[in-house]
Design a protein around this motif. Structure first.
Motif, PDB file in Angstrom:
ATOM      1  N   GLU A   1      35.014 -78.339  96.861  1.00 18.05           N
ATOM      2  CA  GLU A   1      33.693 -78.750  96.935  1.00 18.05           C
ATOM      3  C   GLU A   1      31.968 -77.765  96.146  1.00 18.05           C
ATOM      4  OE1 GLU A   1      31.259 -79.784 100.669  1.00 18.05           O
ATOM      5  OE2 GLU A   1      32.372 -78.664 101.065  1.00 18.05           O
ATOM      6  N   THR A   2      32.379 -76.971  96.093  1.00 24.64           N
ATOM      7  CA  THR A   2      31.774 -75.829  95.266  1.00 24.64           C
ATOM      8  C   THR A   2      31.380 -76.651  93.835  1.00 24.64           C
ATOM      9  OG1 THR A   2      31.234 -74.183  96.880  1.00 24.64           O
ATOM     10  CG2 THR A   2      30.355 -73.583  95.040  1.00 24.64           C
ATOM     11  N   ALA A   3      32.358 -76.674  93.322  1.00 29.34           N
ATOM     12  CA  ALA A   3      32.266 -76.478  91.732  1.00 29.34           C
ATOM     13  C   ALA A   3      31.894 -77.623  91.463  1.00 29.34           C
ATOM     14  CB  ALA A   3      34.143 -76.203  92.005  1.00 29.34           C
ATOM     15  N   SER A   4      32.735 -78.523  92.767  1.00 22.71           N
ATOM     16  CA  SER A   4      31.898 -80.248  92.135  1.00 22.71           C
ATOM     17  C   SER A   4      30.569 -80.437  91.507  1.00 22.71           C
ATOM     18  CB  SER A   4      32.417 -81.820  92.453  1.00 22.71           C
ATOM     19  OG  SER A   4      33.981 -80.668  92.560  1.00 22.71           O
ATOM     20  N   TYR A   5      29.993 -79.826  93.297  1.00 18.27           N
ATOM     21  CA  TYR A   5      28.469 -80.098  93.126  1.00 18.27           C
ATOM     22  C   TYR A   5      28.467 -79.093  91.925  1.00 18.27           C
ATOM     23  CZ  TYR A   5      23.589 -78.594  94.439  1.00 18.27           C
ATOM     24  OH  TYR A   5      22.371 -78.685  94.594  1.00 18.27           O
ATOM     25  N   LEU A   6      28.359 -77.718  91.566  1.00 14.71           N
ATOM     26  CA  LEU A   6      27.758 -76.591  90.305  1.00 14.71           C
ATOM     27  C   LEU A   6      28.164 -77.779  89.121  1.00 14.71           C
ATOM     28  CD1 LEU A   6      28.867 -73.442  91.630  1.00 14.71           C
ATOM     29  CD2 LEU A   6      26.434 -74.180  91.903  1.00 14.71           C
ATOM     30  N   ASP A   7      28.657 -78.446  89.135  1.00 13.97           N
ATOM     31  CA  ASP A   7      28.626 -78.815  87.375  1.00 13.97           C
ATOM     32  C   ASP A   7      28.757 -80.147  87.497  1.00 13.97           C
ATOM     33  OD1 ASP A   7      30.837 -77.158  86.332  1.00 13.97           O
ATOM     34  OD2 ASP A   7      31.850 -77.776  86.778  1.00 13.97           O
ATOM     35  N   GLY A   8      28.326 -81.275  89.013  1.00 12.29           N
ATOM     36  CA  GLY A   8      27.389 -82.184  89.013  1.00 12.29           C
ATOM     37  C   GLY A   8      26.377 -82.264  89.570  1.00 12.29           C
ATOM     38  N   PRO A   9      26.260 -82.654  90.445  1.00 12.36           N
ATOM     39  CA  PRO A   9      24.834 -82.830  90.865  1.00 12.36           C
ATOM     40  C   PRO A   9      23.762 -81.485  90.927  1.00 12.36           C
ATOM     41  CG  PRO A   9      26.266 -83.182  92.517  1.00 12.36           C
ATOM     42  CD  PRO A   9      26.926 -83.345  91.590  1.00 12.36           C
ATOM     43  N   GLY A  10      24.347 -80.333  91.555  1.00  9.89           N
ATOM     44  CA  GLY A  10      23.532 -79.206  91.285  1.00  9.89           C
ATOM     45  C   GLY A  10      22.922 -78.706  89.988  1.00  9.89           C
ATOM     46  N   ARG A  11      24.115 -79.152  88.618  1.00  9.61           N
ATOM     47  CA  ARG A  11      23.331 -78.882  87.641  1.00  9.61           C
ATOM     48  C   ARG A  11      22.498 -79.991  87.073  1.00  9.61           C
ATOM     49  NH1 ARG A  11      26.343 -77.197  83.559  1.00  9.61           N
ATOM     50  NH2 ARG A  11      28.411 -77.219  84.206  1.00  9.61           N
ATOM     51  N   GLU A  12      22.279 -81.155  87.843  1.00  7.44           N
ATOM     52  CA  GLU A  12      20.932 -82.049  86.895  1.00  7.44           C
ATOM     53  C   GLU A  12      19.821 -81.562  88.741  1.00  7.44           C
ATOM     54  OE1 GLU A  12      20.934 -84.360  85.202  1.00  7.44           O
ATOM     55  OE2 GLU A  12      23.359 -83.910  84.683  1.00  7.44           O
ATOM     56  N   ASN A  13      19.881 -80.901  89.358  1.00  5.99           N
ATOM     57  CA  ASN A  13      19.269 -80.279  90.664  1.00  5.99           C
ATOM     58  C   ASN A  13      18.679 -78.770  89.407  1.00  5.99           C
ATOM     59  OD1 ASN A  13      19.630 -82.633  92.143  1.00  5.99           O
ATOM     60  ND2 ASN A  13      20.724 -81.137  93.488  1.00  5.99           N
ATOM     61  N   ALA A  14      19.079 -78.309  89.043  1.00  7.07           N
ATOM     62  CA  ALA A  14      18.388 -77.195  88.638  1.00  7.07           C
ATOM     63  C   ALA A  14      17.775 -77.584  87.311  1.00  7.07           C
ATOM     64  CB  ALA A  14      19.747 -76.216  87.967  1.00  7.07           C
ATOM     65  N   LYS A  15      17.863 -78.706  87.067  1.00  4.69           N
ATOM     66  CA  LYS A  15      17.132 -78.809  85.637  1.00  4.69           C
ATOM     67  C   LYS A  15      15.755 -78.768  85.981  1.00  4.69           C
ATOM     68  CE  LYS A  15      20.845 -80.392  82.355  1.00  4.69           C
ATOM     69  NZ  LYS A  15      21.568 -81.581  82.037  1.00  4.69           N
ATOM     70  N   THR A  16      15.796 -79.650  87.550  1.00  2.27           N
ATOM     71  CA  THR A  16      14.369 -79.857  88.084  1.00  2.27           C
ATOM     72  C   THR A  16      13.906 -78.770  88.630  1.00  2.27           C
ATOM     73  OG1 THR A  16      15.109 -80.705  89.729  1.00  2.27           O
ATOM     74  CG2 THR A  16      14.966 -82.645  88.356  1.00  2.27           C
ATOM     75  N   LEU A  17      14.083 -77.880  88.770  1.00  2.00           N
ATOM     76  CA  LEU A  17      13.123 -76.769  89.840  1.00  2.00           C
ATOM     77  C   LEU A  17      12.661 -76.042  88.769  1.00  2.00           C
ATOM     78  CD1 LEU A  17      16.525 -75.085  91.338  1.00  2.00           C
ATOM     79  CD2 LEU A  17      15.259 -76.466  92.543  1.00  2.00           C
ATOM     80  N   ASP A  18      11.622 -75.276  89.276  1.00  2.00           N
ATOM     81  CA  ASP A  18      10.432 -74.461  89.224  1.00  2.00           C
ATOM     82  C   ASP A  18      10.728 -73.344  88.603  1.00  2.00           C
ATOM     83  OD1 ASP A  18       8.123 -76.266  90.144  1.00  2.00           O
ATOM     84  OD2 ASP A  18       8.399 -75.689  91.715  1.00  2.00           O
ATOM     85  N   ARG A  19      10.121 -72.380  88.130  1.00  2.26           N
ATOM     86  CA  ARG A  19      10.737 -71.273  88.176  1.00  2.26           C
ATOM     87  C   ARG A  19      10.829 -70.536  89.137  1.00  2.26           C
ATOM     88  NH1 ARG A  19      10.471 -67.023  84.307  1.00  2.26           N
ATOM     89  NH2 ARG A  19       9.643 -65.348  84.527  1.00  2.26           N
ATOM     90  N   GLU A  20      11.021 -70.336  89.488  1.00  2.00           N
ATOM     91  CA  GLU A  20      11.313 -69.039  90.621  1.00  2.00           C
ATOM     92  C   GLU A  20      12.783 -69.600  91.671  1.00  2.00           C
ATOM     93  OE1 GLU A  20      10.589 -65.962  91.688  1.00  2.00           O
ATOM     94  OE2 GLU A  20       9.820 -65.894  89.805  1.00  2.00           O
ATOM     95  N   PRO A  21      12.877 -70.506  91.772  1.00  2.00           N
ATOM     96  CA  PRO A  21      13.690 -71.717  92.515  1.00  2.00           C
ATOM     97  C   PRO A  21      14.883 -70.835  91.339  1.00  2.00           C
ATOM     98  CG  PRO A  21      12.023 -73.009  93.482  1.00  2.00           C
ATOM     99  CD  PRO A  21      11.727 -72.006  92.249  1.00  2.00           C
ATOM    100  N   SER A  22      14.787 -71.936  90.001  1.00  5.05           N
ATOM    101  CA  SER A  22      15.819 -71.428  88.847  1.00  5.05           C
ATOM    102  C   SER A  22      16.116 -71.055  89.184  1.00  5.05           C
ATOM    103  CB  SER A  22      14.904 -72.217  87.682  1.00  5.05           C
ATOM    104  OG  SER A  22      15.408 -72.209  86.424  1.00  5.05           O
ATOM    105  N   LEU A  23      15.257 -69.837  88.905  1.00  5.15           N
ATOM    106  CA  LEU A  23      16.108 -68.048  88.264  1.00  5.15           C
ATOM    107  C   LEU A  23      17.268 -67.710  89.404  1.00  5.15           C
ATOM    108  CD1 LEU A  23      13.047 -65.935  87.024  1.00  5.15           C
ATOM    109  CD2 LEU A  23      15.449 -67.174  85.884  1.00  5.15           C
TER     110      LEU A  23
END
Length: 182
Positions: free
Chosen positions: A36-58
């Motif tokens: 479940e975690t791998a699927s999230y990190l490789d899919g929706p998580g990767r897309e979500n990470a692109k939209t994060l502000d600097r601090e949350p992104s780090l």
């Protein structure tokens, strides 16, 4: 003889655990969480990470690495226990320090990060992963005994090991072992 009985009792406890429903449940739940975690990190998580502000992104980047590392450690431990259960690995080998698992870093604090920009789904996975990792650490300790810090010596466990070795070789002299420990 007593050392054999106590060791045998520990093996019976470990065998009862790996051969029981609790192990099957922990194994299934752990492997499902890894997927479940791998699927999230490789899919929706990767897309979500692109939209994060600097601090949350780090924070997301650092926590993703820690999350992946801890899940892989937990999954490896579970697979190893399954190999012991299935007779593909000896329990003595599984008890070796290199295969043991313990928490060396504090858990990731999801409560402190709520509302600070990290995706709720990510925080949920981190929380579940931390709980699984903690459970695996407790199981490891219950099955194989407590670990000491790297390079540290635990005099009580050292003395017990000396007593067991002496009993196994037939050269049991409690006073000799006690004098050596001093």
């Amino acid at each position: 003889m007593a050392a054999e009985r106590s060791r045998g009792g520990g093996e019976q406890t470990a065998d009862a655990f790996t051969g029981g429903k609790l192990f099957d449940t922990v194994f299934s739940r752990g492997m499902a969480l890894v997927e479940e975690t791998a699927s999230y990190l490789d899919g929706p998580g990767r897309e979500n990470a692109k939209t994060l502000d600097r601090e949350p992104s780090l924070t997301y980047a650092a926590w993703s690495m820690e999350l992946t590392t801890r899940l892989m450690q937990a999954a490896s431990w579970l697979v190893m226990q399954k190999a012991v259960r299935d007779g593909e690995m000896r329990r003595e080998d599984a008890a070796a320090k290199k295969y043991r698992i313990r928490r060396e870093e504090p858990p990731l604090d999801t409560r402190a990060q709520k509302g600070l920009g990290l995706p709720p789904r990510f925080l949920d996975l981190v929380e579940k992963s931390e709980a699984l990792f903690e459970q695996i650490c407790r199981l490891d300790q219950a099955l194989y005994g407590p670990q000491t810090a790297a390079g540290a010596s635990n005099p009580v466990f050292d003395q017990i090991a000396q007593l067991q070795k002496a009993a196994e070789t037939g050269a049991f002299d409690p006073l000799m072992v006690w004098h050596k420990a001093r």
